[in-house]
Motif scaffolding. Structure first.
Motif, PDB file in Angstrom:
ATOM      1  N   TRP A 355       0.829  -1.205   0.000  1.00 63.10           N
ATOM      2  CA  TRP A 355       0.000   0.000   0.000  1.00 63.10           C
ATOM      3  C   TRP A 355       0.867   1.260   0.000  1.00 63.10           C
ATOM      4  CZ3 TRP A 355      -5.018   0.743  -0.897  1.00 63.10           C
ATOM      5  CH2 TRP A 355      -5.569   1.989  -0.589  1.00 63.10           C
ATOM      6  N   ARG A 356       1.926   1.261   0.812  1.00 62.43           N
ATOM      7  CA  ARG A 356       2.832   2.423   0.841  1.00 62.43           C
ATOM      8  C   ARG A 356       3.478   2.637  -0.525  1.00 62.43           C
ATOM      9  NH1 ARG A 356       4.062   0.284   6.051  1.00 62.43           N
ATOM     10  NH2 ARG A 356       5.818  -0.872   5.163  1.00 62.43           N
ATOM     11  N   THR A 357       3.894   1.533  -1.148  1.00 59.38           N
ATOM     12  CA  THR A 357       4.501   1.622  -2.481  1.00 59.38           C
ATOM     13  C   THR A 357       3.518   2.183  -3.491  1.00 59.38           C
ATOM     14  OG1 THR A 357       5.915  -0.284  -1.992  1.00 59.38           O
ATOM     15  CG2 THR A 357       5.627   0.298  -4.309  1.00 59.38           C
ATOM     16  N   LEU A 358       2.250   1.772  -3.382  1.00 57.67           N
ATOM     17  CA  LEU A 358       1.204   2.237  -4.291  1.00 57.67           C
ATOM     18  C   LEU A 358       1.024   3.749  -4.193  1.00 57.67           C
ATOM     19  CD1 LEU A 358      -1.298   1.132  -6.104  1.00 57.67           C
ATOM     20  CD2 LEU A 358      -2.615   1.513  -4.027  1.00 57.67           C
ATOM     21  N   LEU A 359       0.946   4.281  -2.981  1.00 58.44           N
ATOM     22  CA  LEU A 359       0.712   5.709  -2.784  1.00 58.44           C
ATOM     23  C   LEU A 359       1.869   6.552  -3.305  1.00 58.44           C
ATOM     24  CD1 LEU A 359      -0.852   5.737   0.815  1.00 58.44           C
ATOM     25  CD2 LEU A 359      -2.030   5.694  -1.387  1.00 58.44           C
ATOM     26  N   VAL A 360       3.076   6.046  -3.078  1.00 55.04           N
ATOM     27  CA  VAL A 360       4.261   6.789  -3.522  1.00 55.04           C
ATOM     28  C   VAL A 360       4.413   6.712  -5.036  1.00 55.04           C
ATOM     29  CG1 VAL A 360       6.780   6.899  -3.420  1.00 55.04           C
ATOM     30  CG2 VAL A 360       5.454   6.496  -1.324  1.00 55.04           C
ATOM     31  N   LYS A 361       4.258   5.536  -5.590  1.00 52.49           N
ATOM     32  CA  LYS A 361       4.465   5.313  -7.026  1.00 52.49           C
ATOM     33  C   LYS A 361       3.545   6.190  -7.867  1.00 52.49           C
ATOM     34  CE  LYS A 361       4.389   1.615 -10.509  1.00 52.49           C
ATOM     35  NZ  LYS A 361       4.204   0.153 -10.728  1.00 52.49           N
ATOM     36  N   TYR A 362       2.279   6.366  -7.435  1.00 54.90           N
ATOM     37  CA  TYR A 362       1.305   7.117  -8.233  1.00 54.90           C
ATOM     38  C   TYR A 362       0.976   8.490  -7.637  1.00 54.90           C
ATOM     39  CZ  TYR A 362       0.733   2.635 -10.544  1.00 54.90           C
ATOM     40  OH  TYR A 362       0.966   1.463 -11.229  1.00 54.90           O
ATOM     41  N   ASP A 363       1.717   8.865  -6.585  1.00 52.26           N
ATOM     42  CA  ASP A 363       1.568  10.184  -5.975  1.00 52.26           C
ATOM     43  C   ASP A 363       0.105  10.480  -5.618  1.00 52.26           C
ATOM     44  OD1 ASP A 363       2.317  12.642  -4.980  1.00 52.26           O
ATOM     45  OD2 ASP A 363       2.174  13.655  -6.941  1.00 52.26           O
ATOM     46  N   VAL A 364      -0.496   9.578  -4.815  1.00 56.47           N
ATOM     47  CA  VAL A 364      -1.911   9.727  -4.439  1.00 56.47           C
ATOM     48  C   VAL A 364      -2.064   9.718  -2.912  1.00 56.47           C
ATOM     49  CG1 VAL A 364      -2.910   8.818  -6.572  1.00 56.47           C
ATOM     50  CG2 VAL A 364      -2.171   7.231  -4.786  1.00 56.47           C
ATOM     51  N   GLU A 366      -2.561  12.124  -0.954  1.00 54.38           N
ATOM     52  CA  GLU A 366      -3.556  13.091  -0.486  1.00 54.38           C
ATOM     53  C   GLU A 366      -4.973  12.763  -0.971  1.00 54.38           C
ATOM     54  OE1 GLU A 366      -2.535  15.240   1.674  1.00 54.38           O
ATOM     55  OE2 GLU A 366      -0.504  14.466   1.406  1.00 54.38           O
ATOM     56  N   ASN A 367      -5.131  11.680  -1.663  1.00 53.46           N
ATOM     57  CA  ASN A 367      -6.455  11.331  -2.181  1.00 53.46           C
ATOM     58  C   ASN A 367      -7.371  10.919  -1.031  1.00 53.46           C
ATOM     59  OD1 ASN A 367      -8.542   9.318  -3.311  1.00 53.46           O
ATOM     60  ND2 ASN A 367      -7.707  10.247  -5.161  1.00 53.46           N
TER      61      ASN A 367
END
Length: 646
Positions: A355-364, A366-367
């Motif tokens: 999950w952490r990788t997902l947020l960083v990879k796609y810059d989301v 703050e979603n």
């Protein structure tokens, strides 16, 4: 004394067609398919002898290409010896050979008409079908009419594939009382036809009906057997505001979709859903499901938490993905990685890292939608959901396209009368498909790939074909498992051995705890706790510890062919303990569901039907004596009287 319909040596027929019809009727009475094995003819073309057999006679010949087949045809032959032989003598056909015993389960009487030799359309039915076609009526509706004429689809003599044009019987009902009046009339008729049916409605401050919930007798019985995991699909409310329908349903990997109740919700508030869940439990005798799936609706979730606090609430992953598709239309790779978080990670640490990788990879980061979804990850992520009993369900979009079928007829022009017509048709079709599955389960036999395995043999005759195939797949996977380590734990009251299991080409390790009494086993993958069958890791330990069969506690009845047998868990003897303060109607409501269930089960075979008929005769006599103040017998004496009359 033998019945006229039962073959016997020396029986005479005047022609071969009469003999074949007799064998077909005999098979229909007992519940087995039939076919002609051979017919010997003389030089002049006349028949000298013939033999009719069970459709399961013989065995399929080995095929050297079998190993290449991905989805082999199911086995249908069991080398059954049941047969009848006839020879032509003096212008007549005489029975000279008859074997009665079968080596397989016979079919239910409700499914006999599904066998190919029983499927036939009479000339008068063809005429009716033609008339329906001229009127432009739809396929399913035509069979529905035929079924109603003979009081059931099994008695119409043919199945949907046998007809090309269908008839729909149009109901002509008066609307003088408006939709509300018709609604109340509808439920009144339901109670007259079956007093165990349940309905309830909620009214607003102006005494107008706002919400309605109902469940017929079959829904109540089905919930007793399969109500451990329930799905509520309320998307009809938003998609079709003119007929705001919500459907309670369950799922069985063999029998398909099972419906437990439905509601019309014209007022979608927290109080309305709270009322709905309360009525749902009231209808089902306060039996709560273990897991309840809903769509992403906070109003529903809050109401469910209040009314069923001990029930695990899972979120429908299908609806979750619909929101995600709208959010990330231009990021297809994001959806792929999100699905990994949803389905692929075995443990919580893997999920958190992914999950952490997902947020960083796609810059989301703050979603806000993703932030909220993360806070309820226990309701949709597989690594968290394995803590709940889900039967493998992750969606309210159940199989057999129930949603599509219902939505196909729901539109702004549909009045309440036609709605109930269509809804009953969908429910009846689900039940017909269940009967069809039962028929196929008795006709088609799962392939036992390892006939010398005691573990497979112990569940081969118990599990439904679908569940056995899933279990056999787990058995195949155990070959890829290896025991990495084992450690005896002798300090506990019940000594255990803790195993670490690894798998070829699969990352990760699984911890399996096995007690030395060989009665208890558990795995960190929690497949049994969540799905209801043992995993390949546990099977590996069983093989390693020389366990020959699956312990009974690890064979869930809901996955077996006998799922519908026995007493319902929510209809016990304690329910009918006499209470002098109960009114006659309350006593009636308590005892009637038990009698309805007994009647339904008794009608599944001729033997149980005859037994129950004799029990009713004796019970009727005893009740008359009791009402006339005569001496009544004890329950044990009553059963003794029944045995003496058998």
């Amino acid at each position: 004394m033998e019945k006229d319909w039962k073959p016997k040596i020396g029986m005479v027929f005047y022609n071969i067609e009469e003999a074949w019809k007799f064998w077909v009727d005999y098979g229909g009475r007992l519940g087995f398919g039939v076919r002609k094995q051979y017919t010997h003819k003389k030089k002049d073309g006349s028949i000298s002898s013939c033999r009719f057999v069970c459709c399961k006679e013989g065995l399929r010949k080995p095929d050297k290409r079998d190993y290449k087949t991905i989805n082999p045809r199911p086995e249908t032959r069991t080398n059954c010896r049941a047969r009848i032989g006839l020879k032509h003598t003096g212008g007549q056909f005489i029975v000279y050979d008859f074997v009665e015993e079968h080596n397989h389960n016979v079919h239910l009487q409700e499914t006999i008409h599904m066998l190919s030799y029983e499927q036939k359309v009479l000339e008068v039915q063809c005429h009716q079908i033609d008339l329906a076609n001229d009127d432009g009526l739809q396929h399913r509706a035509s069979l529905d009419l035929m079924s109603k004429e003979v009081e059931g689809s099994s008695d119409s003599g043919y199945t949907p594939p046998d007809q090309k044009h269908n008839i729909h019987k149009r109901r002509k009902m008066s609307l003088v009382n408006g939709e509300v009046g018709h609604l109340l009339q509808y439920f009144q008729r339901q109670l007259v036809e079956n007093p165990t049916s349940y309905h309830a409605y909620q009214m607003d401050a102006e005494d107008r009906i706002t919400n309605v919930f109902w469940a017929d007798a079959r829904m109540l019985i089905d919930y007793g057997y399969f109500g451990d995991v329930v799905s509520l699909d309320s998307t009809y409310c938003t998609d079709c505001p003119h007929i705001p329908l919500a459907v309670f349903s369950g799922f069985d990997h063999h029998r398909g979709t099972v419906i437990f109740g439905a509601a019309l919700l014209y007022d979608e508030t927290a109080e309305s859903y709270k009322w709905l869940f309360e009525k749902f439990l009231e209808a089902h005798k306060q039996k709560m499901p273990q897991t309840f799936f809903t769509d992403q609706n906070q109003t529903i979730e809050k109401a469910l938490a209040v009314v069923m606090p001990g029930t695990y609430n899972g979120l429908c992953t299908w609806h979750l993905m619909q929101n995600l598709d709208n959010l990330m239309k231009d990021k297809s790779d994001f959806i792929v990685d999100f699905k990994k978080c949803m389905y692929d990670y075995e443990d919580e640490e893997q999920f958190e890292e992914g999950w952490r990788t997902l947020l960083v990879k796609y810059d989301v980061k703050e979603n806000t939608w993703l932030q909220r979804v993360y806070t309820i990850k226990e309701k949709w992520a597989a690594c968290y959901m394995k803590k709940a009993f889900t039967l493998g369900m992750q969606s309210t979009q159940l199989s057999d396209n129930v949603n599509v079928e219902i939505k196909s007829f729901m539109n702004a022009d549909l009045d309440i009368i036609k709605f109930f017509e269509h809804f009953e048709g969908v429910v009846e079709e689900k039940r017909y498909n269940e009967l069809k599955s039962e028929c196929e389960a008795r006709q088609n036999i799962s392939r036992l790939k390892y006939p010398y395995s005691g573990i497979l043999q112990s569940v081969y005759g118990l599990y439904t074909p679908t569940i056995f195939d899933l279990f056999q797949h787990e058995y195949e996977l155990f070959e890829a498992c290896s025991v990495k380590s084992m450690n005896k734990n002798m300090n506990m009251q019940t000594p255990t051995i803790d195993f670490v299991i690894a798998m070829v080409r699969d990352l990760g390790e699984w911890q399996v705890s096995f007690d030395l009494d060989k009665t208890s086993i558990s795995c960190s993958c929690r497949k049994f706790e969540s799905f209801g069958i043992l995993c390949c890791h546990c099977i590996k330990v069983f093989i390693h510890m020389d366990v020959k069969s699956v312990p009974a506690r690890y064979i869930l009845k809901r996955w077996t062919k006998l799922a519908r047998s026995g007493a319902l868990p929510n209809v016990g003897v304690s329910d009918v303990v006499e209470d002098v303060d109960l009114s006659p109607s309350q006593r009636y409501k308590k005892i009637c569901p038990r009698l309805i269930r007994i009647a339904i089960e008794a009608c599944r075979s001729k033997e149980t039907f005859l037994f129950l008929s004799k029990v009713i005769d004796e019970l009727d006599r005893q009740m008359l004596e009791f009402q006339n103040n005569q001496v009544s017998v004890t329950p044990s004496q009553f059963l003794s009287n029944i045995r003496d009359s058998m």
